[in-house]
Design an enzyme around this catalytic site. Structure first.
Site, PDB file in Angstrom:
ATOM      1  CG  HIS A  44      -5.956   1.846   5.192  1.00 32.04           C
ATOM      2  ND1 HIS A  44      -5.528   2.821   6.056  1.00 32.04           N
ATOM      3  CD2 HIS A  44      -4.918   0.982   5.050  1.00 32.04           C
ATOM      4  CE1 HIS A  44      -4.271   2.555   6.416  1.00 32.04           C
ATOM      5  NE2 HIS A  44      -3.885   1.438   5.813  1.00 32.04           N
ATOM      6  CG  ASN A  97      -1.775   1.206   1.350  1.00 29.85           C
ATOM      7  OD1 ASN A  97      -1.828   2.017   0.427  1.00 29.85           O
ATOM      8  ND2 ASN A  97      -2.467   1.354   2.476  1.00 29.85           N
ATOM      9  CD1 TRP A  98       3.656   1.140  -2.917  1.00 31.54           C
ATOM     10  CD2 TRP A  98       3.465   2.281  -4.832  1.00 31.54           C
ATOM     11  NE1 TRP A  98       4.358   0.464  -3.875  1.00 31.54           N
ATOM     12  CE2 TRP A  98       4.256   1.146  -5.065  1.00 31.54           C
ATOM     13  CE3 TRP A  98       3.213   3.147  -5.890  1.00 31.54           C
ATOM     14  CZ2 TRP A  98       4.799   0.855  -6.321  1.00 31.54           C
ATOM     15  CZ3 TRP A  98       3.747   2.857  -7.146  1.00 31.54           C
ATOM     16  CH2 TRP A  98       4.531   1.727  -7.350  1.00 31.54           C
ATOM     17  CB  SER A 120       5.309  -1.375  12.168  1.00 32.14           C
ATOM     18  OG  SER A 120       4.877  -0.060  12.437  1.00 32.14           O
ATOM     19  CD  GLU A 145      -3.362  -2.280   7.421  1.00 30.00           C
ATOM     20  OE1 GLU A 145      -2.210  -2.429   7.023  1.00 30.00           O
ATOM     21  OE2 GLU A 145      -4.072  -1.322   7.094  1.00 30.00           O
ATOM     22  CD  GLU A 161      -3.116   5.550   6.577  1.00 33.86           C
ATOM     23  OE1 GLU A 161      -3.117   5.530   5.333  1.00 33.86           O
ATOM     24  OE2 GLU A 161      -2.196   5.067   7.262  1.00 33.86           O
ATOM     25  N   GLY A 173       2.897  -0.930   4.351  1.00 33.79           N
ATOM     26  CA  GLY A 173       2.859   0.486   3.993  1.00 33.79           C
ATOM     27  C   GLY A 173       4.251   0.999   3.689  1.00 33.79           C
ATOM     28  N   GLY A 174       4.856   1.670   4.675  1.00 33.03           N
ATOM     29  CA  GLY A 174       6.157   2.325   4.500  1.00 33.03           C
ATOM     30  C   GLY A 174       7.204   1.473   3.794  1.00 33.03           C
TER      31      GLY A 174
HETATM   32  P1  13P Z   1       3.032   0.680   7.703  1.00 31.60           P
HETATM   33  O1  13P Z   1       3.586  -0.606   7.135  1.00 31.60           O
HETATM   34  O2  13P Z   1       3.738   1.890   7.223  1.00 31.60           O
HETATM   35  O3  13P Z   1       2.925   0.597   9.203  1.00 31.60           O
HETATM   36  O4  13P Z   1       1.527   0.820   7.152  1.00 31.60           O
HETATM   37  C1  13P Z   1       0.664  -0.225   7.264  1.00 31.60           C
HETATM   38  C2  13P Z   1      -0.547   0.061   6.468  1.00 31.60           C
HETATM   39  O5  13P Z   1      -1.327   0.946   6.798  1.00 31.60           O
HETATM   40  C3  13P Z   1      -0.777  -0.726   5.257  1.00 31.60           C
HETATM   41  O6  13P Z   1      -2.061  -0.561   4.754  1.00 31.60           O
END
Ligand code: 13P
Length: 250
Positions: free
Chosen positions: A93, A8-9, A211, A165, A95, A232-233
Site C-alpha cells: 500500500h 481497508n480500515w 476516494s 491506487e 502508505e 478506505g474512508g
Molecule cells: P480512500 O478511499 O480513503 O481514498 O483510501 C483509499 C485507500 O487507500 C484504500 O486502500
C-alpha cells in the site's frame, strides 16, 4: 466475474467496540449483496475479533512480514494472520511505501511469501501526484509491477489481485478520471499478458482505489472495466460501504 469490494480500515477504529460495530453493520448489510465479494481488512490488533464470525464476508490483513517467525518486533507474520482466518493480505500500500519505507524488494518478498503460504496478495500500485505531472505514471506502474512480481512463476500468478491506487487520489476526494483508470487497466492487463499469457491476464482481478464512494464507484467498473474497488474512508461507514457494494453487485 463478480466484483470484489475490499474495505481497508487502515489504523482507524480506536476501540474494539468501534471495530465490532463497523463489522456488524457491514455483515448485516452484506445480506443485501448477491454476487459481489466483500473483503474486510481491519487493523491487525482487531483481526482476531472477527475470525470465523462471518461466512459471506472474508477477512484480509493490511500487512505482513515475509519471514515465517522470529525476532521481528512489531511485525505480523503470514502464519499468524492465516491462523486467525485471513485469506487475503494487502501488500505494498502506498502508505506503507511512503511512511514506512517499504521498497519494491521488500514488497516482492512479501508477495512471494504470501503466495507460498497460500494467501492471496492484493498488490497495490500507484503513482504520486509528482510522478503523474512528470508524465511518468506508466513507467512507475511498470516498475512497481515488474519488481513486485519478480520471481513469481506462472503457476502462482493466478492467485494475485492487483490494486491500482493513484496516491494523489487516496483520501483526497480527488477521483481519478475514469478514462485514466481505464488506460491503466488496459496497460496492466497488457503487461500481465506479456509476462504470463492471456488466460492469466484475463483472469487477474484489477481493483481501483482512491476516494471511492457510492456515487462514483459504478464508472470504475462499467467504464474503466475494473474488477472491483479498494475502499478506505468510506469503508468505515457500513451504510455507505454497502451502498458501494450494491452499486456493483452484478
Ligand atoms: P480512500 O478511499 O480513503 O481514498 O483510501 C483509499 C485507500 O487507500 C484504500 O486502500
Amino acid at each position: 466475474m463478480a466484483s470484489l469490494v475490499v474495505a481497508n480500515w487502515k489504523m482507524n477504529p480506536k476501540t474494539a467496540n468501534e471495530a465490532k460495530k463497523i463489522f456488524a453493520g457491514t455483515v448485516a448489510g452484506s445480506k443485501k449483496i448477491k454476487r459481489a465479494q466483500i473483503i474486510i481488512c481491519p487493523p491487525s490488533a482487531f483481526l482476531g475479533l472477527f475470525a470465523g464470525k462471518a461466512k459471506k464476508v472474508k477477512l484480509g490483513a493490511q500487512n505482513c512480514h515475509w519471514e515465517e517467525k522470529g525476532a521481528f518486533t512489531g511485525e505480523v507474520s503470514l502464519a499468524q494472520i492465516k491462523d486467525i482466518g485471513c485469506r487475503f493480505v494487502l501488500i505494498g500500500h502506498s502508505e506503507r511505501r511512503k511512511l514506512f519505507g517499504e521498497t519494491d524488494e521488500m514488497i516482492n518478498k512479501k508477495v512471494l511469501a504470501a503466495l507460498n503460504f497460500g494467501l492471496t496478495p492484493i498488490l497495490c500500485l500507484g503513482e504520486t501526484a509528482e510522478e503523474k505531472e512528470e508524465g511518468r505514471t506508466f513507467q512507475v506502474l511498470k516498475d512497481q509491477l515488474e519488481k513486485g512480481l519478480n520471481g513469481v512463476i506462472k503457476k502462482m500468478a493466478d492467485k494475485i489481485i492487483l490494486a491500482y491506487e493513484p496516491v494523489w487520489a487516496i483520501g483526497t476526494g480527488k477521483v481519478c478520471e475514469t478514462c485514466q483508470a481505464e488506460e491503466v487497466n488496459i496497460f496492466l492487463k497488457k503487461a500481465i499478458n506479456e509476462k504470463y499469457g492471456r488466460t492469466i491476464a484475463n483472469a487477474m482481478p484489477i481493483l481501483y482505489g482512491g476516494s471511492v464512494k457510492s456515487d462514483n464507484v459504478l464508472s470504475f467498473i462499467k467504464e474503466a472495466k475494473m474488477s472491483g474497488v479498494l475502499v478506505g474512508g468510506a469503508s468505515l461507514d457500513p451504510k455507505e460501504f454497502i451502498k458501494i457494494a450494491q452499486q456493483i453487485d452484478f
